[in-house]
Motif scaffolding. Sequence first.
Motif, short mmCIF file in Angstrom:
data_model
loop_
_atom_site.label_atom_id
_atom_site.label_comp_id
_atom_site.label_asym_id
_atom_site.label_seq_id
_atom_site.Cartn_x
_atom_site.Cartn_y
_atom_site.Cartn_z
N LEU A 183 0.84 -1.20 0.00
CA LEU A 183 0.00 0.00 0.00
C LEU A 183 0.88 1.25 0.00
CD1 LEU A 183 -2.68 -1.10 2.64
CD2 LEU A 183 -2.67 -1.46 0.16
N SER A 184 1.86 1.28 0.89
CA SER A 184 2.78 2.40 0.98
C SER A 184 3.90 1.99 1.93
CB SER A 184 2.08 3.66 1.50
OG SER A 184 1.62 3.46 2.82
N GLY A 185 4.90 2.89 2.10
CA GLY A 185 5.94 2.62 3.07
C GLY A 185 7.04 1.74 2.51
N SER A 186 7.52 0.81 3.32
CA SER A 186 8.64 -0.04 2.92
C SER A 186 8.33 -0.78 1.64
CB SER A 186 8.93 -1.06 4.03
OG SER A 186 9.89 -2.00 3.59
N THR A 187 9.29 -0.79 0.75
CA THR A 187 9.05 -1.41 -0.56
C THR A 187 9.14 -2.93 -0.51
OG1 THR A 187 11.38 -1.13 -1.12
CG2 THR A 187 9.84 0.60 -1.83
N LEU A 188 9.65 -3.48 0.58
CA LEU A 188 9.72 -4.93 0.73
C LEU A 188 8.59 -5.34 1.66
CD1 LEU A 188 11.31 -7.52 0.07
CD2 LEU A 188 12.59 -7.15 2.20
N VAL A 189 7.69 -6.15 1.15
CA VAL A 189 6.55 -6.57 1.96
C VAL A 189 6.60 -8.08 2.15
CG1 VAL A 189 5.05 -4.66 1.38
CG2 VAL A 189 5.06 -6.66 -0.07
N LYS A 190 6.22 -8.50 3.34
CA LYS A 190 6.22 -9.93 3.65
C LYS A 190 4.78 -10.43 3.74
CE LYS A 190 10.69 -9.85 6.00
NZ LYS A 190 11.41 -10.46 4.85
N GLY A 191 4.59 -11.66 3.27
CA GLY A 191 3.26 -12.21 3.29
C GLY A 191 3.22 -13.55 4.02
N ILE A 192 2.18 -14.30 3.73
CA ILE A 192 2.03 -15.59 4.37
C ILE A 192 2.90 -16.64 3.70
CG2 ILE A 192 -0.30 -15.07 5.16
CD1 ILE A 192 -1.35 -16.82 2.84
N ASN A 193 3.13 -17.74 4.39
CA ASN A 193 3.85 -18.90 3.84
C ASN A 193 5.28 -18.58 3.39
OD1 ASN A 193 1.41 -20.20 4.27
ND2 ASN A 193 0.79 -20.07 2.12
N GLY A 194 5.90 -17.56 3.97
CA GLY A 194 7.30 -17.26 3.68
C GLY A 194 7.54 -16.47 2.40
N PHE A 195 6.49 -16.02 1.76
CA PHE A 195 6.65 -15.22 0.54
C PHE A 195 6.91 -13.75 0.87
CE2 PHE A 195 5.82 -17.93 -3.05
CZ PHE A 195 5.13 -19.01 -2.51
N GLU A 196 7.61 -13.08 -0.04
CA GLU A 196 7.81 -11.66 0.06
C GLU A 196 7.82 -11.06 -1.34
OE1 GLU A 196 11.55 -11.44 2.16
OE2 GLU A 196 12.66 -11.27 0.27
N ALA A 197 7.60 -9.76 -1.42
CA ALA A 197 7.60 -9.10 -2.72
C ALA A 197 8.22 -7.73 -2.56
CB ALA A 197 6.18 -8.98 -3.28
N GLU A 198 8.82 -7.26 -3.64
CA GLU A 198 9.47 -5.96 -3.62
C GLU A 198 8.86 -5.04 -4.66
OE1 GLU A 198 13.70 -6.00 -3.59
OE2 GLU A 198 13.71 -3.94 -2.83
N PHE A 199 8.40 -3.88 -4.20
CA PHE A 199 7.83 -2.87 -5.08
C PHE A 199 8.96 -2.01 -5.62
CE2 PHE A 199 5.24 0.19 -6.94
CZ PHE A 199 5.45 1.46 -6.42
N ASN A 200 9.03 -1.88 -6.94
CA ASN A 200 10.02 -1.04 -7.58
C ASN A 200 9.29 -0.05 -8.48
OD1 ASN A 200 11.99 0.04 -9.40
ND2 ASN A 200 13.37 -1.63 -8.82
N LYS A 201 9.17 1.19 -8.01
CA LYS A 201 8.37 2.17 -8.73
C LYS A 201 9.01 2.54 -10.07
CE LYS A 201 5.83 6.47 -8.05
NZ LYS A 201 5.53 7.58 -7.11
N SER A 202 10.32 2.67 -10.10
CA SER A 202 10.99 3.09 -11.34
C SER A 202 10.85 2.04 -12.43
CB SER A 202 12.46 3.40 -11.07
OG SER A 202 13.13 2.24 -10.63
N GLN A 203 10.83 0.77 -12.04
CA GLN A 203 10.68 -0.31 -13.01
C GLN A 203 9.23 -0.81 -13.10
OE1 GLN A 203 13.59 -3.40 -12.45
NE2 GLN A 203 15.31 -1.98 -12.51
N THR A 204 8.35 -0.18 -12.37
CA THR A 204 6.93 -0.58 -12.30
C THR A 204 6.80 -2.09 -12.17
OG1 THR A 204 6.66 -0.59 -14.73
CG2 THR A 204 6.11 1.45 -13.56
N SER A 205 7.50 -2.62 -11.17
CA SER A 205 7.47 -4.07 -10.97
C SER A 205 7.10 -4.39 -9.53
CB SER A 205 8.82 -4.69 -11.30
OG SER A 205 9.81 -4.28 -10.37
N PHE A 206 6.63 -5.61 -9.35
CA PHE A 206 6.25 -6.10 -8.02
C PHE A 206 6.48 -7.61 -8.03
CE2 PHE A 206 4.64 -5.64 -3.92
CZ PHE A 206 3.51 -6.38 -3.68
N HIS A 207 7.73 -8.02 -8.02
CA HIS A 207 8.09 -9.43 -8.15
C HIS A 207 7.92 -10.16 -6.81
CE1 HIS A 207 9.28 -8.20 -12.00
NE2 HIS A 207 10.58 -8.00 -11.79
N LEU A 208 7.46 -11.39 -6.91
CA LEU A 208 7.22 -12.23 -5.73
C LEU A 208 8.39 -13.21 -5.58
CD1 LEU A 208 5.03 -13.14 -3.57
CD2 LEU A 208 4.35 -14.84 -5.27
N ARG A 209 8.85 -13.41 -4.34
CA ARG A 209 10.00 -14.29 -4.12
C ARG A 209 9.77 -15.19 -2.91
NH1 ARG A 209 12.84 -9.08 -4.49
NH2 ARG A 209 13.48 -8.81 -6.66
#
Lengths: 111, 114
Positions: free
Chosen positions: B51-77
């Motif tokens: 939503l906002s704030g830290s660009t690295l967000v953590k989710g359930i089941n050990g997944f995380e994603a990184e928001f990159n505004k300049s590259q308009t990406s939101f890759h899941l890892r």
Amino acid sequence: DVKVTQSSRYLVKRTGEKVFLECVQDMDHENMFWYRQDPGLGLRLIYFSYDVKMKEKGDIPEGYSVSREKKERFSLILESASTNQTSMYLCASSLLGAGAFFGQGTRLTVV
Amino acid sequence: AQSVTQLDSQVPVFEEAPVELRCNYSSSVSVYLFWYVQYPNQGLQLLLKYLSGSTLVKGINGFEAEFNKSQTSFHLRKPSVHISDTAEYFCAVISERGAQKLVFGQGTRLTINP
């Protein structure tokens, strides 16, 4: 927990029939959505509604209409079902920022 | 109008290997971003959201994603996957204001091999 309930899991209808898919949510969400899900195409938005009696077309509205007379209920209507409308239909409701909550889906087969 | 592109339709990986599922979006306004997971014969459930704030967000089941505004990406890892992670993963975007149309990508089928 938010609950989004779709009235049927499986439906079989004949070509030309008028079909109603019902969706009810219990969390007072403003936004509700109808998608269809087909292999390789992801979720495609048919219609969405941001308030009672308010609706907007999504990406594939042709052949469909919707009704939202009460906040908790959002109905999808196939005016005259055709075989190319055989699909999985997913309803969702959302509060902006909280993400969307989905029902279990209705697998519709038109024969 | 927003759009989402998931760059891989299928990703096969071995168990305990790391994985990245790629997502790019297009929007003329600020957006919120989401990843959803759909296990076989089940509905969609929310994995994580930005939503906002830290660009690295953590989710359930050990997944995380990184928001990159300049590259308009939101890759899941995930650093180490399990057989139970076999599922279809969907990236989605919604605008912060205006018509709140939630748009999904085409999905990525993640298959974990033993």
